[in-house]
Design a protein around this motif. Structure first.
Motif, PDB file in Angstrom:
ATOM      1  N   ALA A   1     -29.194  11.903  15.636  1.00  0.00           N
ATOM      2  CA  ALA A   1     -28.302  13.122  15.260  1.00  0.00           C
ATOM      3  C   ALA A   1     -27.107  12.198  14.501  1.00  0.00           C
ATOM      4  O   ALA A   1     -26.691  12.662  13.524  1.00  0.00           O
ATOM      5  CB  ALA A   1     -28.067  13.973  16.185  1.00  0.00           C
ATOM      6  N   MET A   2     -26.376  11.405  15.084  1.00  0.00           N
ATOM      7  CA  MET A   2     -25.414  10.760  14.871  1.00  0.00           C
ATOM      8  C   MET A   2     -25.565   9.773  13.487  1.00  0.00           C
ATOM      9  O   MET A   2     -24.751  10.096  12.362  1.00  0.00           O
ATOM     10  CB  MET A   2     -24.885   9.857  15.869  1.00  0.00           C
ATOM     11  CG  MET A   2     -23.970  10.331  17.016  1.00  0.00           C
ATOM     12  SD  MET A   2     -23.474   9.142  17.962  1.00  0.00           S
ATOM     13  CE  MET A   2     -22.293  10.081  19.006  1.00  0.00           C
ATOM     14  N   ARG A   3     -26.806   9.490  13.336  1.00  0.00           N
ATOM     15  CA  ARG A   3     -27.229   8.593  12.312  1.00  0.00           C
ATOM     16  C   ARG A   3     -27.193   9.707  10.979  1.00  0.00           C
ATOM     17  O   ARG A   3     -26.903   9.342   9.802  1.00  0.00           O
ATOM     18  CB  ARG A   3     -28.378   7.881  12.220  1.00  0.00           C
ATOM     19  CG  ARG A   3     -28.081   6.680  13.077  1.00  0.00           C
ATOM     20  CD  ARG A   3     -29.580   5.793  13.271  1.00  0.00           C
ATOM     21  NE  ARG A   3     -29.069   4.856  14.196  1.00  0.00           N
ATOM     22  CZ  ARG A   3     -29.361   4.922  15.521  1.00  0.00           C
ATOM     23  NH1 ARG A   3     -30.134   5.685  15.999  1.00  0.00           N
ATOM     24  NH2 ARG A   3     -29.248   3.745  16.410  1.00  0.00           N
ATOM     25  N   ARG A   4     -27.873  10.830  11.211  1.00  0.00           N
ATOM     26  CA  ARG A   4     -28.111  11.928   9.968  1.00  0.00           C
ATOM     27  C   ARG A   4     -26.626  12.233   9.896  1.00  0.00           C
ATOM     28  O   ARG A   4     -26.260  12.275   8.448  1.00  0.00           O
ATOM     29  CB  ARG A   4     -28.647  13.120  10.641  1.00  0.00           C
ATOM     30  CG  ARG A   4     -30.470  12.600  10.593  1.00  0.00           C
ATOM     31  CD  ARG A   4     -31.169  13.912  10.887  1.00  0.00           C
ATOM     32  NE  ARG A   4     -30.842  14.773  12.022  1.00  0.00           N
ATOM     33  CZ  ARG A   4     -31.280  14.662  13.268  1.00  0.00           C
ATOM     34  NH1 ARG A   4     -32.054  13.677  13.406  1.00  0.00           N
ATOM     35  NH2 ARG A   4     -30.911  15.087  14.240  1.00  0.00           N
TER      36      ARG A   4
ATOM     37  N   ARG B   1     -30.898  10.073  24.524  1.00  0.00           N
ATOM     38  CA  ARG B   1     -29.955   9.273  23.950  1.00  0.00           C
ATOM     39  C   ARG B   1     -30.561   8.857  22.519  1.00  0.00           C
ATOM     40  O   ARG B   1     -29.836   8.918  21.546  1.00  0.00           O
ATOM     41  CB  ARG B   1     -29.982   7.895  24.836  1.00  0.00           C
ATOM     42  CG  ARG B   1     -28.885   7.799  25.490  1.00  0.00           C
ATOM     43  CD  ARG B   1     -28.657   6.336  26.171  1.00  0.00           C
ATOM     44  NE  ARG B   1     -28.700   6.745  27.547  1.00  0.00           N
ATOM     45  CZ  ARG B   1     -28.947   6.137  28.597  1.00  0.00           C
ATOM     46  NH1 ARG B   1     -29.448   4.858  28.467  1.00  0.00           N
ATOM     47  NH2 ARG B   1     -29.024   6.582  29.753  1.00  0.00           N
ATOM     48  N   ASP B   2     -31.706   8.600  22.477  1.00  0.00           N
ATOM     49  CA  ASP B   2     -32.244   8.328  21.303  1.00  0.00           C
ATOM     50  C   ASP B   2     -32.159   9.619  20.071  1.00  0.00           C
ATOM     51  O   ASP B   2     -31.858   9.376  18.902  1.00  0.00           O
ATOM     52  CB  ASP B   2     -33.924   8.046  21.166  1.00  0.00           C
ATOM     53  CG  ASP B   2     -34.292   6.446  21.955  1.00  0.00           C
ATOM     54  OD1 ASP B   2     -33.068   5.806  22.113  1.00  0.00           O
ATOM     55  OD2 ASP B   2     -35.144   6.410  22.243  1.00  0.00           O
ATOM     56  N   THR B   3     -32.455  10.702  20.578  1.00  0.00           N
ATOM     57  CA  THR B   3     -32.356  11.878  19.866  1.00  0.00           C
ATOM     58  C   THR B   3     -30.573  12.013  19.511  1.00  0.00           C
ATOM     59  O   THR B   3     -30.526  12.609  18.190  1.00  0.00           O
ATOM     60  CB  THR B   3     -32.771  13.198  20.596  1.00  0.00           C
ATOM     61  OG1 THR B   3     -34.120  13.012  21.190  1.00  0.00           O
ATOM     62  CG2 THR B   3     -32.556  14.616  19.875  1.00  0.00           C
TER      63      THR B   3
ATOM     64  N   ASP C   1     -24.007  20.087  17.812  1.00  0.00           N
ATOM     65  CA  ASP C   1     -24.798  20.657  19.041  1.00  0.00           C
ATOM     66  C   ASP C   1     -25.533  20.110  19.891  1.00  0.00           C
ATOM     67  O   ASP C   1     -25.662  20.204  21.029  1.00  0.00           O
ATOM     68  CB  ASP C   1     -25.088  22.063  18.526  1.00  0.00           C
ATOM     69  CG  ASP C   1     -24.140  23.066  18.007  1.00  0.00           C
ATOM     70  OD1 ASP C   1     -23.057  23.039  18.402  1.00  0.00           O
ATOM     71  OD2 ASP C   1     -24.852  23.984  17.139  1.00  0.00           O
ATOM     72  N   VAL C   2     -26.108  19.008  19.242  1.00  0.00           N
ATOM     73  CA  VAL C   2     -27.048  17.836  20.014  1.00  0.00           C
ATOM     74  C   VAL C   2     -26.379  16.754  20.807  1.00  0.00           C
ATOM     75  O   VAL C   2     -26.608  16.594  21.857  1.00  0.00           O
ATOM     76  CB  VAL C   2     -27.980  17.418  19.005  1.00  0.00           C
ATOM     77  CG1 VAL C   2     -28.844  16.119  19.752  1.00  0.00           C
ATOM     78  CG2 VAL C   2     -28.942  18.422  18.506  1.00  0.00           C
ATOM     79  N   ILE C   3     -25.107  16.194  19.938  1.00  0.00           N
ATOM     80  CA  ILE C   3     -24.470  15.247  20.319  1.00  0.00           C
ATOM     81  C   ILE C   3     -23.336  15.515  21.602  1.00  0.00           C
ATOM     82  O   ILE C   3     -23.497  14.896  22.716  1.00  0.00           O
ATOM     83  CB  ILE C   3     -23.705  14.516  19.165  1.00  0.00           C
ATOM     84  CG1 ILE C   3     -24.726  14.028  18.113  1.00  0.00           C
ATOM     85  CG2 ILE C   3     -22.657  13.558  19.697  1.00  0.00           C
ATOM     86  CD1 ILE C   3     -24.011  13.937  16.872  1.00  0.00           C
TER      87      ILE C   3
END
Length: 128
Positions: free
Chosen positions: A25-28, A19-21, A79-81
Motif C-alpha cells: 500500500a505504501m509503494r502504491r 506487513r507485506d500488504t 486506512d490499511v497502513i
C-alpha cells in the motif's frame, strides 16, 4: 521539491502477510502521479531508535503536494497502513527558497485533517 521521510515500526501483533500488504500500500501511495519519486524499505538507522522501516516520497511543489494528500490511492492506503503502525516519525524538507513553504505545507495538512477527521484520529493513535 518537497520530501517527506517517514520512519516507522509495525505493531508487534502484525503478521508478515499484513506487513507485506502495508508495504505494498505504501509503494502504491509513493507511486501516485503527483509523486516525483518514492521508496519504501528497511530503516538502516540505529535500532535503538525503535524504527524498522522507512517511507520516502518527493513531490515537485505545493500543488503536487495537495494532489498527493488527497489522492484516492493515498487515502485508501492510509486506512490499511496507519492501524498497523506502533511508532511513526516524520521529517520533511524542501529545496524551495520561499520562507513560507513550511507554513503553506502545514495549511494543506490542516485542511486534510479538517476534511478527514478519521485520518487525524488514526495519526494521533500512533506514538512518535
Amino acid at each position: 521539491m518537497i520530501v517527506n521521510l517517514l520512519r516507522f515500526r509495525f505493531r508487534d501483533d502484525v503478521t508478515e502477510a499484513e506487513r507485506d500488504t502495508v508495504l505494498e500500500a505504501m509503494r502504491r501511495t509513493a507511486g501516485v502521479e503527483s509523486a516525483a519519486f518514492g521508496t519504501v524499505g528497511r530503516d538502516l538507522g540505529d535500532p535503538a531508535d525503535g524504527f524498522t522501516h522507512a517511507y520516502c516520497v518527493g513531490v515537485p511543489d505545493l500543488a503536487a503536494l495537495e494532489r498527493y494528500l488527497h489522492d484516492p490511492v493515498h487515502l485508501a492506503g492510509d486506512d490499511v497502513i496507519l492501524p498497523s503502525l506502533a511508532r511513526l516519525s516524520a521529517v520533511r524538507f524542501t529545496d524551495d527558497a520561499d520562507p513560507d513553504t513550511g507554513a503553506k505545507m502545514g495549511a494543506l495538512v490542516l485542511a486534510k485533517l479538517a476534511k478527514y477527521p478519521a485520518w487525524e484520529q488514526q495519526l494521533n493513535a500512533i506514538p512518535g
